[in-house]
Write a protein that holds these residues in place. Structure first.
Motif, PDB file in Angstrom:
ATOM      1  N   VAL A  41      31.785   4.086  18.522  1.00  0.00           N
ATOM      2  CA  VAL A  41      32.900   4.992  18.246  1.00  0.00           C
ATOM      3  C   VAL A  41      32.493   6.411  18.621  1.00  0.00           C
ATOM      4  CG1 VAL A  41      33.990   3.625  16.441  1.00  0.00           C
ATOM      5  CG2 VAL A  41      32.148   5.178  15.840  1.00  0.00           C
ATOM      6  N   ASN A  42      33.490   7.204  18.879  1.00  0.00           N
ATOM      7  CA  ASN A  42      33.267   8.591  19.292  1.00  0.00           C
ATOM      8  C   ASN A  42      33.071   9.478  18.062  1.00  0.00           C
ATOM      9  OD1 ASN A  42      33.131  10.976  20.783  1.00  0.00           O
ATOM     10  ND2 ASN A  42      35.359  11.187  20.878  1.00  0.00           N
ATOM     11  N   MET A  46      24.558  13.097  12.227  1.00  0.00           N
ATOM     12  CA  MET A  46      23.363  13.861  11.909  1.00  0.00           C
ATOM     13  C   MET A  46      22.874  14.663  13.115  1.00  0.00           C
ATOM     14  SD  MET A  46      21.347  11.429   9.150  1.00  0.00           S
ATOM     15  CE  MET A  46      20.247  12.752   8.693  1.00  0.00           C
ATOM     16  N   ASP A  47      21.746  14.266  13.723  1.00  0.00           N
ATOM     17  CA  ASP A  47      21.149  15.060  14.792  1.00  0.00           C
ATOM     18  C   ASP A  47      22.057  15.221  16.002  1.00  0.00           C
ATOM     19  OD1 ASP A  47      18.972  15.260  13.173  1.00  0.00           O
ATOM     20  OD2 ASP A  47      17.700  13.893  14.305  1.00  0.00           O
ATOM     21  N   ASP A  48      23.048  14.329  16.168  1.00  0.00           N
ATOM     22  CA  ASP A  48      23.997  14.472  17.278  1.00  0.00           C
ATOM     23  C   ASP A  48      24.706  15.828  17.239  1.00  0.00           C
ATOM     24  OD1 ASP A  48      23.475  11.924  18.195  1.00  0.00           O
ATOM     25  OD2 ASP A  48      25.177  11.015  17.167  1.00  0.00           O
ATOM     26  N   LEU A  49      24.972  16.309  16.035  1.00  0.00           N
ATOM     27  CA  LEU A  49      25.759  17.535  15.894  1.00  0.00           C
ATOM     28  C   LEU A  49      25.061  18.720  16.532  1.00  0.00           C
ATOM     29  CD1 LEU A  49      26.770  16.863  12.217  1.00  0.00           C
ATOM     30  CD2 LEU A  49      28.380  17.030  14.116  1.00  0.00           C
ATOM     31  N   ASP A  50      23.765  18.853  16.283  1.00  0.00           N
ATOM     32  CA  ASP A  50      23.015  19.959  16.869  1.00  0.00           C
ATOM     33  C   ASP A  50      22.666  19.689  18.319  1.00  0.00           C
ATOM     34  OD1 ASP A  50      21.546  22.440  16.847  1.00  0.00           O
ATOM     35  OD2 ASP A  50      19.709  21.257  16.728  1.00  0.00           O
ATOM     36  N   ASN A  99      32.009  13.133  24.629  1.00  0.00           N
ATOM     37  CA  ASN A  99      32.443  11.880  24.035  1.00  0.00           C
ATOM     38  C   ASN A  99      31.211  11.054  23.700  1.00  0.00           C
ATOM     39  OD1 ASN A  99      33.272   8.940  24.007  1.00  0.00           O
ATOM     40  ND2 ASN A  99      35.288   9.900  24.222  1.00  0.00           N
ATOM     41  N   PHE A 100      30.995  10.790  22.424  1.00  0.00           N
ATOM     42  CA  PHE A 100      29.763  10.118  21.997  1.00  0.00           C
ATOM     43  C   PHE A 100      29.763   8.636  22.379  1.00  0.00           C
ATOM     44  CE2 PHE A 100      29.915  13.972  19.606  1.00  0.00           C
ATOM     45  CZ  PHE A 100      28.593  14.384  19.618  1.00  0.00           C
ATOM     46  N   ARG A 101      30.920   8.060  22.498  1.00  0.00           N
ATOM     47  CA  ARG A 101      30.977   6.666  22.968  1.00  0.00           C
ATOM     48  C   ARG A 101      30.441   6.574  24.389  1.00  0.00           C
ATOM     49  NH1 ARG A 101      35.243   2.573  24.240  1.00  0.00           N
ATOM     50  NH2 ARG A 101      34.694   0.722  23.031  1.00  0.00           N
ATOM     51  N   TRP A 102      30.849   7.506  25.224  1.00  0.00           N
ATOM     52  CA  TRP A 102      30.370   7.489  26.606  1.00  0.00           C
ATOM     53  C   TRP A 102      28.906   7.877  26.701  1.00  0.00           C
ATOM     54  CZ3 TRP A 102      32.288   4.951  30.441  1.00  0.00           C
ATOM     55  CH2 TRP A 102      33.637   4.619  30.434  1.00  0.00           C
ATOM     56  N   LEU A 103      28.434   8.744  25.828  1.00  0.00           N
ATOM     57  CA  LEU A 103      27.007   9.050  25.806  1.00  0.00           C
ATOM     58  C   LEU A 103      26.190   7.792  25.498  1.00  0.00           C
ATOM     59  CD1 LEU A 103      26.873  12.486  23.930  1.00  0.00           C
ATOM     60  CD2 LEU A 103      26.410  12.074  26.355  1.00  0.00           C
ATOM     61  N   ILE A 104      26.700   6.965  24.598  1.00  0.00           N
ATOM     62  CA  ILE A 104      26.012   5.712  24.263  1.00  0.00           C
ATOM     63  C   ILE A 104      26.017   4.774  25.465  1.00  0.00           C
ATOM     64  CG2 ILE A 104      26.194   3.636  22.837  1.00  0.00           C
ATOM     65  CD1 ILE A 104      27.208   5.527  20.582  1.00  0.00           C
ATOM     66  N   PHE A 105      27.132   4.706  26.192  1.00  0.00           N
ATOM     67  CA  PHE A 105      27.181   3.848  27.380  1.00  0.00           C
ATOM     68  C   PHE A 105      26.211   4.343  28.453  1.00  0.00           C
ATOM     69  CE2 PHE A 105      31.861   2.816  26.294  1.00  0.00           C
ATOM     70  CZ  PHE A 105      31.445   1.827  25.419  1.00  0.00           C
ATOM     71  N   ILE A 106      26.101   5.658  28.602  1.00  0.00           N
ATOM     72  CA  ILE A 106      25.156   6.203  29.577  1.00  0.00           C
ATOM     73  C   ILE A 106      23.727   5.869  29.166  1.00  0.00           C
ATOM     74  CG2 ILE A 106      24.241   8.340  30.568  1.00  0.00           C
ATOM     75  CD1 ILE A 106      27.115   9.468  30.345  1.00  0.00           C
ATOM     76  N   ALA A 107      23.428   5.986  27.872  1.00  0.00           N
ATOM     77  CA  ALA A 107      22.104   5.597  27.390  1.00  0.00           C
ATOM     78  C   ALA A 107      21.833   4.122  27.672  1.00  0.00           C
ATOM     79  CB  ALA A 107      21.986   5.880  25.892  1.00  0.00           C
ATOM     80  N   PHE A 108      22.855   3.288  27.547  1.00  0.00           N
ATOM     81  CA  PHE A 108      22.711   1.874  27.869  1.00  0.00           C
ATOM     82  C   PHE A 108      22.339   1.690  29.341  1.00  0.00           C
ATOM     83  CE2 PHE A 108      24.959  -2.042  29.371  1.00  0.00           C
ATOM     84  CZ  PHE A 108      24.051  -2.951  28.859  1.00  0.00           C
ATOM     85  N   GLY A 109      22.813   2.593  30.186  1.00  0.00           N
ATOM     86  CA  GLY A 109      22.425   2.525  31.596  1.00  0.00           C
ATOM     87  C   GLY A 109      20.920   2.629  31.784  1.00  0.00           C
ATOM     88  N   PHE A 110      20.251   3.412  30.946  1.00  0.00           N
ATOM     89  CA  PHE A 110      18.790   3.507  31.032  1.00  0.00           C
ATOM     90  C   PHE A 110      18.137   2.217  30.529  1.00  0.00           C
ATOM     91  CE2 PHE A 110      19.998   7.944  31.260  1.00  0.00           C
ATOM     92  CZ  PHE A 110      19.091   8.459  32.175  1.00  0.00           C
ATOM     93  N   ALA A 151      23.856   7.986  19.868  1.00  0.00           N
ATOM     94  CA  ALA A 151      23.700   8.754  21.106  1.00  0.00           C
ATOM     95  C   ALA A 151      22.334   9.431  21.207  1.00  0.00           C
ATOM     96  CB  ALA A 151      24.823   9.789  21.218  1.00  0.00           C
ATOM     97  N   ILE A 152      21.905  10.124  20.156  1.00  0.00           N
ATOM     98  CA  ILE A 152      20.679  10.911  20.261  1.00  0.00           C
ATOM     99  C   ILE A 152      19.459  10.019  20.448  1.00  0.00           C
ATOM    100  CG2 ILE A 152      20.458  11.048  17.741  1.00  0.00           C
ATOM    101  CD1 ILE A 152      19.284  13.646  20.333  1.00  0.00           C
TER     102      ILE A 152
END
Length: 584
Positions: A41-42, A46-50, A99-110, A151-152
Motif C-alpha cells: 500500500v502507498n 516510520m523511517d520512510d517519512l524522513d 508513491n511508496f507502493r512503486w518504491l517497493i516494486f522498484i526495490a523488488f527489481g533489485f 520501502a526503506i
C-alpha cells in the motif's frame, strides 16, 4: 562433460523436462509478485517519512547545487541511502509524487537483479535449468517480508546485496574495465547503506587471491577514503559503543547469535519463546558455517595450487577452468561479505534482545547464504551422482523452506497491510499514527512533512482509507449507545491496553476488524490480530473472539469510548462496549 541427470531421459522427453523446469522456476516468482501486488500500500512507515518525504521537500526547496548534494548524501539514522534518494528523486521528476507502493516494486527489481546474477553464475556451470529451480524457491519467499514490502528496508538491503555481489562478480573476472566497474558499484553500495562498506573487505579478499597487488592498493585506498567520508559527519555513534560492554557481559549470546543469524532461514517456529524458537536456526547455522568453510578450503586450496610463480591466480588449463576459477572468486568474495555482516549483526544487535537475530528485516542475508552454498555445490561437484544428490537435497529443502515461509509469514504480510491502512487513517484524521508518539520531535516532523507533501501534491493517502473507513466512522458514530451484547475486557500494561472480546464470535463474513477509540474530538483505529492465525486466515474459520492492542502513547489526552469496527457487510459495523480509556 557429463551433465546432471535428475530424471531418466529415456522415460521423460527433454522438452517435457524443460517445461517442468520452467514451471518450477516460475512458481515462486509468480507467487511473490502476486504477494506484492495484493498487499503493498502507498503508506509510509516510520523511517520512510524522513528518508523519502522529508528528503523530497528539502531537496526541492534547496537553492544551490551544494545544498542539493547535501540532501542526497546526508545520513539518515545509521545509514546514507544515496540510491534510495536518487530513485525517489527520479520518481518525483517523472510523476510529480512519491508513491511508496512503486518504491517497493522498484526495490523488488533489485531482488530480481540478485536472482538474475545468481542465474548468470549458474549458466556458467552448464547444467540443465532444472538444477536452478531451488534458487528462486529459497530467495523469493516472504520470510524477509519486512525487507520486501517496506520501502526503506527494501531500498537498503536488496540494493546493497545486489550492488555488492555485482561488484564482486566483476572483480572475479579479468580486465581493467571490470575493475573500474566494480569500483563504481562498490562506491554506490557503500553510500546506500552502512553494511555496503563490508564490500571493500570482500573485494580485497578477491584481489588478494588473484595477486593483483596494484589493484588491491587502489581498492584499499578508495575504500578507506570512502569509510572516512561515510562517518565524518555522523551526529552520534547510535549507541553502538554499548555493544562492547554487552559482549564482555554476555559473550555467549554474541557467539550463539552468529550461528542463529546465519541459520535463520530455518526459523520455522516464530510463535515459540525465543529460546526454543532459536534452537533450529542455531543448529542450522552449525551446519551452514562448516559447509561454507569446507567449500572455502576446497576452492582456495585448489586456487593456490593452480598458480604458477608470478601468475595472477588464473589457471592456464582452458576456458572451462577459467570459468570455474571465476566462480570460486565470486563465491569467496560473497562469503566474505556475508560473514563480516553476520559478525557485526551478532556483535551489535543482541543488546536489543536476542529475537533481533531472527527479525524479518535481516532475513535476506541467511537466504542468500544458503543459495550461495547450493550454487557452490553445483559448481564444485558439476558431474556425476554427487551433483544429482546435491540437487535433490536442495530441491527438498527449498520447497520445505518456501512452504513453511508462506504458511508462517503470509498472514503477517496481510496483517501488516491492515495495520498500515488503519494507522494511515489515524495520521490523516488525528495527526499521529505512522509510528510516532504525540509530543515527540519525530511526531512533529511526521505531521509537518505529511501535511506539506499533501499540500504540494507530492503524496496522497491511499484511496482505501476513504472507501473502507470514512463511510462508517462519521461524527455521528461517537454518539452510538453501548451494545449490550458486546462484552469487552481490557488488560493494561505500561505501554498499551489490550482490548479483547471473550466468548463472542463476529459474523463469518468478517475479514477485517479494528478496535475503535473515540473521544469527543478524536477517532483512532487499532487493527486486531485475531484473523491472522492459520485457521481463520487459510481456512476461513470463525474466530472465537477479537483482540487488539491500543497503544496509549498514540492517543491525544482525553477519555475514549472503546468499541469494535467489523468489516465488511455488517448492518451495524461499529459497536461500543462500556469500557473507556482515559489519557491524562
Amino acid at each position: 562433460m557429463e551433465q546432471l541427470s535428475v530424471l531418466p531421459t529415456k522415460a521423460v522427453a527433454p522438452s517435457l523436462l524443460r517445461r517442468a523446469a520452467s514451471l518450477l522456476v516460475a512458481i515462486p516468482l509468480v507467487c511473490f509478485v502476486a504477494l506484492l501486488l495484493t498487499y503493498t500500500v502507498n503508506v509510509p512507515w516510520m523511517d520512510d517519512l524522513d528518508a523519502f518525504l522529508n528528503f523530497i521537500v528539502g531537496y526541492t526547496d534547496a537553492r544551490t547545487t551544494a545544498e542539493k548534494l547535501d540532501w542526497l548524501l546526508r545520513p539518515n539514522n545509521e545509514h546514507r541511502i544515496l540510491i534510495a534518494k536518487l530513485i525517489t528523486l527520479g520518481m518525483y521528476d517523472l510523476t510529480g509524487e512519491v508513491n511508496f507502493r512503486w518504491l517497493i516494486f522498484i526495490a523488488f527489481g533489485f531482488l530480481l537483479g540478485i536472482l538474475g546474477l545468481f542465474y548468470r553464475v549458474f549458466r556458467s556451470i552448464k547444467l540443465p535449468l532444472l538444477a536452478f529451480a531451488p534458487v528462486p524457491f529459497l530467495l523469493l519467499q516472504p520470510q524477509h517480508y519486512l525487507t520486501s514490502i517496506w520501502a526503506i528496508t527494501g531500498l537498503q538491503h536488496q540494493v546493497v546485496v545486489f550492488l555488492t555481489f555485482s561488484a564482486i562478480y566483476l572483480l572475479a573476472g579479468r580486465g581493467r574495465e571490470r575493475f573500474a566497474g566494480a569500483t563504481v558499484l562498490q562506491l554506490l553500495a557503500s553510500l546506500s547503506m552502512s553494511n555496503g562498506l563490508f564490500g571493500w573487505v570482500a573485494g580485497a579478499v578477491v584481489l588478494t587471491l588473484q595477486q593483483h597487488w596494484r589493484r588491491l592498493g587502489v581498492w584499499l585506498a578508495i575504500g578507506i577514503a570512502t569509510i572516512i567520508f561515510y562517518f565524518h559527519d555522523f551526529s552520534s555513534p547510535q549507541g553502538n559503543e554499548t555493544s562492547f560492554s554487552f559482549f564482555l557481559k554476555y559473550p555467549y549470546l554474541v557467539f550463539s547469535g552468529f550461528f542463529t543469524f546465519t541459520g535463520a532461514l530455518f526459523d520455522f517456529f516464530p510463535k515459540y519463546s525465543i529460546f526454543w524458537r532459536s534452537v533450529l536456526p542455531t543448529l542450522a547455522g552449525l551446519v551452514v558455517i562448516p559447509t561454507m568453510l569446507w567449500f572455502l578450503w576446497q576452492m582456495n586450496w585448489e586456487t593456490i595450487s593452480f598458480r604458477r610463480s608470478g601468475s595472477s591466480g588464473w589457471s592456464s588449463v582452458g576456458r572451462t577452468e577459467d570459468a570455474l576459477q571465476k566462480r570460486r572468486y565470486f563465491f569467496t568474495g560473497c562469503y566474505a561479505f556475508l560473514m563480516v555482516n553476520a559478525v557485526i549483526v551478532a556483535f551489535l544487535r543482541p543488546r536489543f534482545g536476542y529475537s533481533v537475530m531472527l527479525v524479518s528485516n535481516y532475513m535476506l542475508y541467511p537466504a542468500v547464504l544458503v543459495v550461495l552454498l547450493y550454487l557452490n555445490g553445483l559448481s564444485e561437484f558439476r558431474v556425476g551422482r554427487t551433483v544429482t544428490q546435491w540437487f535433490r537435497v536442495g530441491m527438498v529443502l527449498s520447497i520445505l523452506v518456501w512452504g513453511v515461509s508462506y504458511m508462517r509469514h503470509w498472514p503477517k504480510v496481510s496483517q501488516r497491510r491492515q495495520m498500515l491502512l488503519s494507522f494511515a487513517f489515524d495520521q490523516q484524521h488525528n495527526q499521529v499514527g505512522l509510528g510516532a508518539t504525540p509530543g515527540t520531535p519525530f511526531a512533529d516532523m511526521a505531521r509537518q512533512v505529511i501535511n506539506e507533501t499533501i499540500k504540494r501534491g507530492m503524496y496522497t493517502y491511499p484511496a482505501e482509507i476513504a472507501t473502507l473507513f470514512e463511510p462508517v466512522l462519521r461524527p455521528a458514530t461517537r454518539t452510538l449507545p453501548p451494545d449490550p451484547l458486546l462484552k469487552l475486557e481490557r488488560i493494561d500494561n505500561e505501554y498499551s491496553t489490550v482490548v479483547q472480546t471473550p466468548n463472542w464470535s463476529p459474523p463469518a463474513a468478517t475479514r477485517q476488524a479494528y478496535v475503535v477509540a473515540v473521544s469527543d474530538r478524536w477517532t483512532f483505529l487499532f487493527p486486531t490480530e485475531s484473523y491472522f492465525a492459520p485457521g481463520p486466515f487459510f481456512l476461513n474459520r470463525p474466530v472465537p473472539g477479537l483482540r487488539a492492542e491500543v497503544i496509549r502513547g498514540m492517543l491525544h489526552p482525553g477519555t475514549y469510548r472503546i468499541g469494535m469496527l467489523i468489516l465488511p457487510g455488517n448492518t451495524q459495523p461499529v459497536r461500543f462496549g462500556k469500557q473507556t480509556i482515559t489519557v491524562p
